[in-house]
Design a protein around this motif. Structure first.
Motif, PDB file in Angstrom:
ATOM      1  N   VAL A  21       8.498  -7.652  29.813  1.00  0.00           N
ATOM      2  CA  VAL A  21       8.400  -6.399  29.060  1.00  0.00           C
ATOM      3  C   VAL A  21       9.590  -5.473  29.324  1.00  0.00           C
ATOM      4  CG1 VAL A  21       5.886  -6.520  29.099  1.00  0.00           C
ATOM      5  CG2 VAL A  21       7.066  -5.150  30.826  1.00  0.00           C
ATOM      6  N   LEU A  22      10.474  -5.856  30.233  1.00  0.00           N
ATOM      7  CA  LEU A  22      11.603  -4.983  30.582  1.00  0.00           C
ATOM      8  C   LEU A  22      12.440  -4.564  29.377  1.00  0.00           C
ATOM      9  CD1 LEU A  22      12.926  -6.319  34.023  1.00  0.00           C
ATOM     10  CD2 LEU A  22      12.132  -4.006  33.497  1.00  0.00           C
ATOM     11  N   PRO A  23      12.851  -5.469  28.508  1.00  0.00           N
ATOM     12  CA  PRO A  23      13.658  -5.039  27.355  1.00  0.00           C
ATOM     13  C   PRO A  23      12.946  -3.981  26.510  1.00  0.00           C
ATOM     14  CG  PRO A  23      13.753  -7.422  27.586  1.00  0.00           C
ATOM     15  CD  PRO A  23      12.704  -6.951  28.539  1.00  0.00           C
ATOM     16  N   GLU A  24      11.628  -4.142  26.338  1.00  0.00           N
ATOM     17  CA  GLU A  24      10.872  -3.175  25.543  1.00  0.00           C
ATOM     18  C   GLU A  24      10.801  -1.822  26.267  1.00  0.00           C
ATOM     19  OE1 GLU A  24       9.361  -2.218  22.017  1.00  0.00           O
ATOM     20  OE2 GLU A  24       9.998  -4.242  22.561  1.00  0.00           O
ATOM     21  N   LEU A  25      10.659  -1.867  27.589  1.00  0.00           N
ATOM     22  CA  LEU A  25      10.634  -0.624  28.372  1.00  0.00           C
ATOM     23  C   LEU A  25      11.967   0.106  28.269  1.00  0.00           C
ATOM     24  CD1 LEU A  25       8.715  -1.678  31.612  1.00  0.00           C
ATOM     25  CD2 LEU A  25       7.941  -0.056  29.875  1.00  0.00           C
ATOM     26  N   HIS A  26      13.048  -0.646  28.286  1.00  0.00           N
ATOM     27  CA  HIS A  26      14.374  -0.023  28.185  1.00  0.00           C
ATOM     28  C   HIS A  26      14.545   0.677  26.836  1.00  0.00           C
ATOM     29  CE1 HIS A  26      15.826  -3.257  31.251  1.00  0.00           C
ATOM     30  NE2 HIS A  26      15.229  -2.235  31.844  1.00  0.00           N
ATOM     31  N   LYS A  27      14.109   0.017  25.771  1.00  0.00           N
ATOM     32  CA  LYS A  27      14.181   0.636  24.441  1.00  0.00           C
ATOM     33  C   LYS A  27      13.337   1.898  24.378  1.00  0.00           C
ATOM     34  CE  LYS A  27      14.826  -3.706  21.862  1.00  0.00           C
ATOM     35  NZ  LYS A  27      14.207  -4.634  20.889  1.00  0.00           N
ATOM     36  N   LEU A  28      12.135   1.804  24.960  1.00  0.00           N
ATOM     37  CA  LEU A  28      11.226   2.947  24.950  1.00  0.00           C
ATOM     38  C   LEU A  28      11.807   4.120  25.729  1.00  0.00           C
ATOM     39  CD1 LEU A  28       8.447   4.047  24.128  1.00  0.00           C
ATOM     40  CD2 LEU A  28       7.502   3.038  26.221  1.00  0.00           C
ATOM     41  N   LEU A  29      12.417   3.820  26.865  1.00  0.00           N
ATOM     42  CA  LEU A  29      13.008   4.874  27.697  1.00  0.00           C
ATOM     43  C   LEU A  29      14.108   5.613  26.947  1.00  0.00           C
ATOM     44  CD1 LEU A  29      13.254   6.317  30.421  1.00  0.00           C
ATOM     45  CD2 LEU A  29      14.789   4.490  31.176  1.00  0.00           C
ATOM     46  N   GLU A  30      14.933   4.888  26.230  1.00  0.00           N
ATOM     47  CA  GLU A  30      16.045   5.502  25.506  1.00  0.00           C
ATOM     48  C   GLU A  30      15.571   6.297  24.286  1.00  0.00           C
ATOM     49  OE1 GLU A  30      19.201   2.782  24.623  1.00  0.00           O
ATOM     50  OE2 GLU A  30      19.118   1.839  26.609  1.00  0.00           O
ATOM     51  N   ALA A  31      14.455   5.862  23.680  1.00  0.00           N
ATOM     52  CA  ALA A  31      13.974   6.517  22.452  1.00  0.00           C
ATOM     53  C   ALA A  31      12.993   7.650  22.722  1.00  0.00           C
ATOM     54  CB  ALA A  31      13.317   5.487  21.545  1.00  0.00           C
ATOM     55  N   GLU A  32      12.331   7.632  23.865  1.00  0.00           N
ATOM     56  CA  GLU A  32      11.255   8.584  24.152  1.00  0.00           C
ATOM     57  C   GLU A  32      11.778  10.018  24.292  1.00  0.00           C
ATOM     58  OE1 GLU A  32       7.954  10.184  24.285  1.00  0.00           O
ATOM     59  OE2 GLU A  32       7.814   7.986  24.290  1.00  0.00           O
ATOM     60  N   LYS A  33      11.005  10.965  23.725  1.00  0.00           N
ATOM     61  CA  LYS A  33      11.370  12.383  23.800  1.00  0.00           C
ATOM     62  C   LYS A  33      10.602  13.119  24.905  1.00  0.00           C
ATOM     63  CE  LYS A  33      13.969  11.985  20.109  1.00  0.00           C
ATOM     64  NZ  LYS A  33      15.443  11.945  20.263  1.00  0.00           N
ATOM     65  N   ASP A  34       9.389  12.675  25.173  1.00  0.00           N
ATOM     66  CA  ASP A  34       8.525  13.366  26.134  1.00  0.00           C
ATOM     67  C   ASP A  34       8.982  13.068  27.566  1.00  0.00           C
ATOM     68  OD1 ASP A  34       5.675  14.764  26.434  1.00  0.00           O
ATOM     69  OD2 ASP A  34       5.847  13.193  27.965  1.00  0.00           O
ATOM     70  N   SER A  35       9.220  14.125  28.334  1.00  0.00           N
ATOM     71  CA  SER A  35       9.734  13.949  29.693  1.00  0.00           C
ATOM     72  C   SER A  35       8.716  13.281  30.612  1.00  0.00           C
ATOM     73  CB  SER A  35      10.161  15.305  30.283  1.00  0.00           C
ATOM     74  OG  SER A  35       9.065  16.207  30.298  1.00  0.00           O
ATOM     75  N   GLY A  36       7.428  13.560  30.384  1.00  0.00           N
ATOM     76  CA  GLY A  36       6.391  12.933  31.206  1.00  0.00           C
ATOM     77  C   GLY A  36       6.344  11.428  31.006  1.00  0.00           C
ATOM     78  N   ILE A  37       6.471  11.002  29.757  1.00  0.00           N
ATOM     79  CA  ILE A  37       6.490   9.577  29.453  1.00  0.00           C
ATOM     80  C   ILE A  37       7.743   8.927  30.048  1.00  0.00           C
ATOM     81  CG2 ILE A  37       6.575   7.843  27.629  1.00  0.00           C
ATOM     82  CD1 ILE A  37       3.895   9.180  27.799  1.00  0.00           C
ATOM     83  N   LYS A  38       8.876   9.616  29.914  1.00  0.00           N
ATOM     84  CA  LYS A  38      10.123   9.090  30.483  1.00  0.00           C
ATOM     85  C   LYS A  38       9.965   8.835  31.987  1.00  0.00           C
ATOM     86  CE  LYS A  38      13.799  10.889  27.479  1.00  0.00           C
ATOM     87  NZ  LYS A  38      14.574   9.659  27.335  1.00  0.00           N
TER      88      LYS A  38
END
Length: 292
Positions: A21-38
């Motif tokens: 799931v690492l590649p998906e997590l990396h994409k999510l980290l770069e796209a996410e706006k919410d600081s808590g989710i980041k």
């Protein structure tokens, strides 16, 4: 899109880590706006501790809040290695100051010759602190071909940059750097002049005597003048005695004391009456003791 669902999924991934799931997590980290989710994504990435996360973590430094940046840098600190140094070196080309500053931090941890082309990029950056770090790193790398490039920085408008430049030149360990130290004796900053004199002392550069004497004629800072006298004393020329005779009448006790010690070191019996007079009449105890 629901934040609570995202957090729940991230909790599962943290408890049951699967590197697929690492590649998906990396994409999510770069796209996410919410600081808590980041921050939650970063906490999951900490479980994996995989250096493939480095590019995404560096990207996060660009647009995250301070707490998230701290989380990202904490993980980056663990993932940084000599093996992945090129990734951080390339990041010095980024337009974002946070990314460039962190890249320089890692490069300073691994000051290898391979980093030199990237350090040379940073030395021209608009940011004072990044330029200072780059200049300091050139001193650590110690490549003699960079002496003249560092020497240009002694004309920088920022005092800290000029100090960093003369310190780096001293680290390189080549006598040719004394020409830059001699130039800095004309600097407006007392701190810069003190660092320049350390370099002249380090290399025992007697050719700089005239520069030091010229500086003494106009210098107001007592610490700089005292240091200049002590440096001239080390060079040990009796031609300097008239200068010390003048300076034993200086208003600053520290300057008088240094001049008295310098005169004593030359062992000229002609100054003994003067030393008696100073010992009996100078109002400063430290000057009396020096004459004694």
């Amino acid at each position: 899109k629901d934040i609570e669902i995202k957090l729940a999924v991230l909790t599962v991934l943290r408890n049951i880590p699967d590197s697929n799931v690492l590649p998906e997590l990396h994409k999510l980290l770069e796209a996410e706006k919410d600081s808590g989710i980041k921050s939650s994504i970063i906490s999951v990435l900490k479980v994996f501790n995989d250096d493939s996360s480095i590019p995404s973590l560096l990207y996060t430094l660009k647009n995250a809040d301070e707490l998230t940046v701290m989380d990202a840098e904490e993980l980056l600190d663990k993932l940084a290695s000599e093996k992945k140094l090129t990734v951080f070196c390339e990041a010095i080309k980024d337009n974002n100051l946070r990314v460039k500053s962190y890249a320089m931090k890692v490069m300073k941890r691994f000051p290898l010759g391979t980093t030199l082309p990237y350090v040379l990029i940073a030395i021209n950056d608009k940011d004072i602190f990044l330029r200072k770090d780059a200049i300091e790193m050139l001193g650590v790398i110690g490549e003699k071909s960079t002496i003249d490039l560092i020497g240009k920085a002694i004309k920088d408008s920022n005092e800290e940059i000029r100090i960093a430049a003369i310190k780096s030149l001293a680290q390189i360990g080549d006598p040719s750097v004394t020409k830059y130290a001699a130039q800095l004796l004309r600097d407006k900053s007392a701190n810069v002049k003190l660092e320049a004199m350390k370099v002249l002392d380090q290399y025992g550069d007697k050719d700089s005597v005239n520069f030091i004497i010229k500086m003494l004629r106009s210098e107001q800072d007592p610490i700089v003048r005292e240091s200049a006298i002590m440096l001239l004393q080390k060079f040990g020329s009796k031609d300097l005695v008239p200068i010390f005779l003048r300076l034993v009448k200086d208003v600053e006790p520290a300057v008088r004391r240094a001049s008295v010690i310098a005169l004593g070191d030359f062992g000229d019996s002609n100054v003994v009456p003067l030393l008696h007079d100073i010992m009996n009449n100078d109002f400063a105890t430290e000057v009396k003791l020096a004459a004694m």
